[in-house]
Structure formats: C-alpha cells, structure tokens
Design a protein around this motif. Structure first.
Motif, PDB file in Angstrom:
ATOM      1  N   GLN A 139      59.042 -23.506  -7.519  1.00 51.54           N
ATOM      2  CA  GLN A 139      57.724 -23.573  -8.142  1.00 51.54           C
ATOM      3  C   GLN A 139      56.821 -24.526  -7.365  1.00 51.54           C
ATOM      4  O   GLN A 139      55.644 -24.236  -7.131  1.00 51.54           O
ATOM      5  CB  GLN A 139      57.845 -24.034  -9.599  1.00 51.54           C
ATOM      6  CG  GLN A 139      56.505 -24.070 -10.338  1.00 51.54           C
ATOM      7  CD  GLN A 139      56.654 -24.497 -11.794  1.00 51.54           C
ATOM      8  OE1 GLN A 139      57.771 -24.703 -12.256  1.00 51.54           O
ATOM      9  NE2 GLN A 139      55.548 -24.623 -12.482  1.00 51.54           N
ATOM     10  N   ALA A 154      55.839 -22.717  -4.202  1.00 46.90           N
ATOM     11  CA  ALA A 154      54.844 -21.674  -4.468  1.00 46.90           C
ATOM     12  C   ALA A 154      53.458 -22.262  -4.673  1.00 46.90           C
ATOM     13  O   ALA A 154      52.444 -21.687  -4.235  1.00 46.90           O
ATOM     14  CB  ALA A 154      55.261 -20.857  -5.690  1.00 46.90           C
ATOM     15  N   GLU A 155      53.386 -23.419  -5.310  1.00 45.54           N
ATOM     16  CA  GLU A 155      52.091 -24.073  -5.535  1.00 45.54           C
ATOM     17  C   GLU A 155      51.420 -24.423  -4.214  1.00 45.54           C
ATOM     18  O   GLU A 155      50.214 -24.227  -4.047  1.00 45.54           O
ATOM     19  CB  GLU A 155      52.288 -25.342  -6.385  1.00 45.54           C
ATOM     20  CG  GLU A 155      52.683 -25.063  -7.826  1.00 45.54           C
ATOM     21  CD  GLU A 155      53.103 -26.328  -8.562  1.00 45.54           C
ATOM     22  OE1 GLU A 155      53.104 -27.413  -7.917  1.00 45.54           O
ATOM     23  OE2 GLU A 155      53.426 -26.245  -9.763  1.00 45.54           O
ATOM     24  N   LYS A 185      50.350 -21.172  -2.259  1.00 43.48           N
ATOM     25  CA  LYS A 185      49.122 -20.611  -2.835  1.00 43.48           C
ATOM     26  C   LYS A 185      47.910 -21.470  -2.479  1.00 43.48           C
ATOM     27  O   LYS A 185      46.836 -20.958  -2.160  1.00 43.48           O
ATOM     28  CB  LYS A 185      49.251 -20.489  -4.345  1.00 43.48           C
ATOM     29  CG  LYS A 185      48.062 -19.781  -5.001  1.00 43.48           C
ATOM     30  CD  LYS A 185      48.265 -19.610  -6.487  1.00 43.48           C
ATOM     31  CE  LYS A 185      47.127 -18.788  -7.102  1.00 43.48           C
ATOM     32  NZ  LYS A 185      45.803 -19.360  -6.848  1.00 43.48           N
ATOM     33  N   ASP A 234      44.666 -20.130  -0.467  1.00 42.80           N
ATOM     34  CA  ASP A 234      43.349 -20.179  -1.112  1.00 42.80           C
ATOM     35  C   ASP A 234      42.357 -20.989  -0.282  1.00 42.80           C
ATOM     36  O   ASP A 234      41.196 -20.585  -0.098  1.00 42.80           O
ATOM     37  CB  ASP A 234      43.465 -20.779  -2.511  1.00 42.80           C
ATOM     38  CG  ASP A 234      44.190 -19.856  -3.480  1.00 42.80           C
ATOM     39  OD1 ASP A 234      44.319 -18.658  -3.157  1.00 42.80           O
ATOM     40  OD2 ASP A 234      44.626 -20.331  -4.548  1.00 42.80           O
ATOM     41  N   ASP A 279      54.885 -12.222  -1.432  1.00 44.76           N
ATOM     42  CA  ASP A 279      54.259 -11.385  -2.450  1.00 44.76           C
ATOM     43  C   ASP A 279      54.424 -11.990  -3.844  1.00 44.76           C
ATOM     44  O   ASP A 279      53.527 -11.887  -4.686  1.00 44.76           O
ATOM     45  CB  ASP A 279      54.866  -9.979  -2.437  1.00 44.76           C
ATOM     46  CG  ASP A 279      54.470  -9.199  -1.197  1.00 44.76           C
ATOM     47  OD1 ASP A 279      53.476  -9.594  -0.554  1.00 44.76           O
ATOM     48  OD2 ASP A 279      55.144  -8.219  -0.859  1.00 44.76           O
ATOM     49  N   GLN A 280      55.563 -12.631  -4.092  1.00 45.66           N
ATOM     50  CA  GLN A 280      55.815 -13.235  -5.398  1.00 45.66           C
ATOM     51  C   GLN A 280      55.057 -14.548  -5.570  1.00 45.66           C
ATOM     52  O   GLN A 280      54.665 -14.899  -6.677  1.00 45.66           O
ATOM     53  CB  GLN A 280      57.316 -13.476  -5.577  1.00 45.66           C
ATOM     54  CG  GLN A 280      58.131 -12.193  -5.651  1.00 45.66           C
ATOM     55  CD  GLN A 280      59.626 -12.443  -5.614  1.00 45.66           C
ATOM     56  OE1 GLN A 280      60.109 -13.248  -4.824  1.00 45.66           O
ATOM     57  NE2 GLN A 280      60.375 -11.757  -6.468  1.00 45.66           N
ATOM     58  N   LEU A 339      52.146 -15.329  -4.051  1.00 46.50           N
ATOM     59  CA  LEU A 339      50.711 -15.076  -4.097  1.00 46.50           C
ATOM     60  C   LEU A 339      50.468 -13.922  -5.057  1.00 46.50           C
ATOM     61  O   LEU A 339      50.960 -12.810  -4.836  1.00 46.50           O
ATOM     62  CB  LEU A 339      50.175 -14.720  -2.709  1.00 46.50           C
ATOM     63  CG  LEU A 339      50.384 -15.787  -1.626  1.00 46.50           C
ATOM     64  CD1 LEU A 339      49.832 -15.295  -0.296  1.00 46.50           C
ATOM     65  CD2 LEU A 339      49.737 -17.103  -2.015  1.00 46.50           C
ATOM     66  N   PRO A 340      49.715 -14.142  -6.127  1.00 48.17           N
ATOM     67  CA  PRO A 340      49.492 -13.108  -7.146  1.00 48.17           C
ATOM     68  C   PRO A 340      48.978 -11.796  -6.584  1.00 48.17           C
ATOM     69  O   PRO A 340      49.421 -10.731  -6.946  1.00 48.17           O
ATOM     70  CB  PRO A 340      48.462 -13.759  -8.073  1.00 48.17           C
ATOM     71  CG  PRO A 340      48.620 -15.221  -7.861  1.00 48.17           C
ATOM     72  CD  PRO A 340      49.009 -15.384  -6.433  1.00 48.17           C
ATOM     73  N   SER A 341      48.015 -11.889  -5.671  1.00 46.31           N
ATOM     74  CA  SER A 341      47.425 -10.665  -5.115  1.00 46.31           C
ATOM     75  C   SER A 341      47.046 -10.903  -3.668  1.00 46.31           C
ATOM     76  O   SER A 341      45.900 -11.186  -3.339  1.00 46.31           O
ATOM     77  CB  SER A 341      46.175 -10.262  -5.906  1.00 46.31           C
ATOM     78  OG  SER A 341      45.601  -9.095  -5.354  1.00 46.31           O
TER      79      SER A 341
END
Length: 263
Positions: free
Chosen positions: A70, A73-74, A77, A81, A217-218, A220-222
């Motif tokens: 987690q 992933a933060e 992302k 962004d 892919d998991q 990053l949401p989109s």
C-alpha cells in the motif's frame, strides 16, 4: 511486470548482433536511449523521496506485506500524477537534452536492416537509408515516450520500491540471525538471505518478487487505458488497437509498411 532496463539493453544488443536485418531492435534501442537519458533523471527524486520516507521510523514499522504494498502504491501513484500534471503544463519537462544517436545510426547503417513492423512504420519509402529511418523514428518515438512518460516513471518507482522491500526484509532477517560483523567474518554477503548481486539467483529472486507484487495496472486506477505491453511493443500507426479490430489494409500496412510489392 519487471521493467528491467538493464536486461532490456542486454537483450536488444544480443538481438541486434545475431539478427541485424531486423530493424525493430534498433528502434527499440532508440526508445530505450530516450528513457535512459530523459526519464531516469526525472524518476530519481521520486525514488529517493520514497526511500527516505520508508526509512523514517513511522514507515519502517510496516511489517505486513499488505501495508508495504500500500505504501509502494501510494508513491507510484504520486509519481504518475505529478509527472502527468507537469507534462500537461510543459512538455519540455522531459525533452531537455538533445539525444545523440550517432553511434546507433552507425551500427544500424552497418547492419542495413530490411524488415520489422516498427521499421516499416517509420520508413516512408523502400529506398530510405537506415539513417533516414532512424531520423524519422526519432519523432515517432519521442512523441510516444513523452505521452507515456508518467507511466514509465511510475514503473521505475514500482521496481525500485519492490527492490527496497526485498532488501528491508532481508536486513530484518539478518538482524534476527546474526550480526553484520559475523557475516563478514564468515565471508557471507552483508545482507543474509540475498544472493550475490548480478547473479542468476539474484535476477530470478528479483523477478519473482516483482511478479508477485501488485502490477502497475492495479496501483494506478486508470493508467490511460494502456496495457503494459503497449509501453514496449507499440505498433506505430496501429493506434494500440487489437489485431482482430484492424482492417485488412491496416494489417498490411503494419506488417509490410512501405514495401510496394506487398502493401
């Protein structure tokens, strides 16, 4: 899922040496050179920031694998962004330095490639020289690298983060079993549980950990609707469409490019 740029460089060098007629090896090397020169310096601050945060007392206590992923992933992302926002404001954020392709052009001219779907897409005429194709490919590859720079950088951060977690777990295991001093006296690696760097065992272990970790892919949401394979095997001119969705004319164009006998 591993995004190993060093391995990619080795494989492309091997391919260019043993199948020099295949032009795509040289064009993918061009793309890799752009990533090395333009994107790695942009990814470094994100990686260093992630490492500093992880090493702080509040984050180093994340013992569960779920918490660690987690945390990773933060930061992945965040890197994606931030880079996407910067690119929307100023494309020159990526293309700061002129890319020297003289050595690649020389090797490509000596090999004189004559096929490859990327090669055909970047060749305007069957009589174009290798240098002319490389020159035309610069624009195509540069546009692609810039458009998806945020995903490339996110992939670099993910890889660095997984390696960081691997070393952290090994350090904890080593601390519980022996001291660094005793390990050195025994002639063992400083971090027990890790094979020697750059060995086959080390590469296999790292690849396994990268495949087990959540994918880009998991994390990053989109991710702009781009599949991971698109980042590395995009067919220029195919617009990322699936093969069965292309018309016969488009398929011929992708396969044979400017070959007047077949297109």
């Amino acid at each position: 899922p591993t995004f190993d740029l060093q391995a990619a460089s080795r494989h492309l060098s091997f391919a260019a040496r043993f199948t020099p007629q295949y032009g795509d090896s040289f064009l993918e090397q061009l793309r890799l050179n752009m990533i090395d020169q333009w994107l790695i310096p942009l990814a470094t601050p994100f990686i260093n920031g992630m490492l500093d945060t992880f090493l702080s007392s509040c984050c180093k206590n994340r013992d569960t694998q779920i918490d660690a992923y987690q945390f990773l992933a933060e930061h992945v992302k965040k890197a994606a962004d931030v880079m996407k926002t910067q690119l929307e404001e100023n494309v020159d954020t990526v293309i700061k330095d002129v890319l020297d392709t003289s050595e690649l052009e020389l090797r490509c001219s000596s090999a004189d490639p004559n096929y490859g779907h990327l090669w055909f897409q970047c060749r305007d005429s069957p009589i174009d020289t290798a240098r002319e194709v490389i020159t035309q490919a610069k624009t195509v590859m540069a546009d692609f690298v810039v458009d998806y720079a945020h995903l490339y950088i996110a992939a670099m951060v993910r890889r660095a983060g997984v390696l960081m977690l691997v070393h952290h777990r090994a350090e904890k295991k080593a601390t519980a079993s022996t001291t660094v001093g005793s390990a050195q006296e025994l002639g063992l690696p400083t971090i027990l549980g890790l094979p020697s760097p750059n060995s086959c065992q080390s590469d296999a272990m790292v690849d396994k950990e990268l495949r087990v970790a959540p994918s880009l892919d998991q994390m990053l949401p989109s991710p702009s609707g781009v599949a991971g394979s698109t980042l590395f095997t995009t067919v220029c001119g195919g617009n990322g469409q699936k093969w069965d969705k292309l018309s016969l004319t488009e398929k011929r164009r992708i396969l044979f490019g400017s070959d007047s006998l077949l297109s």
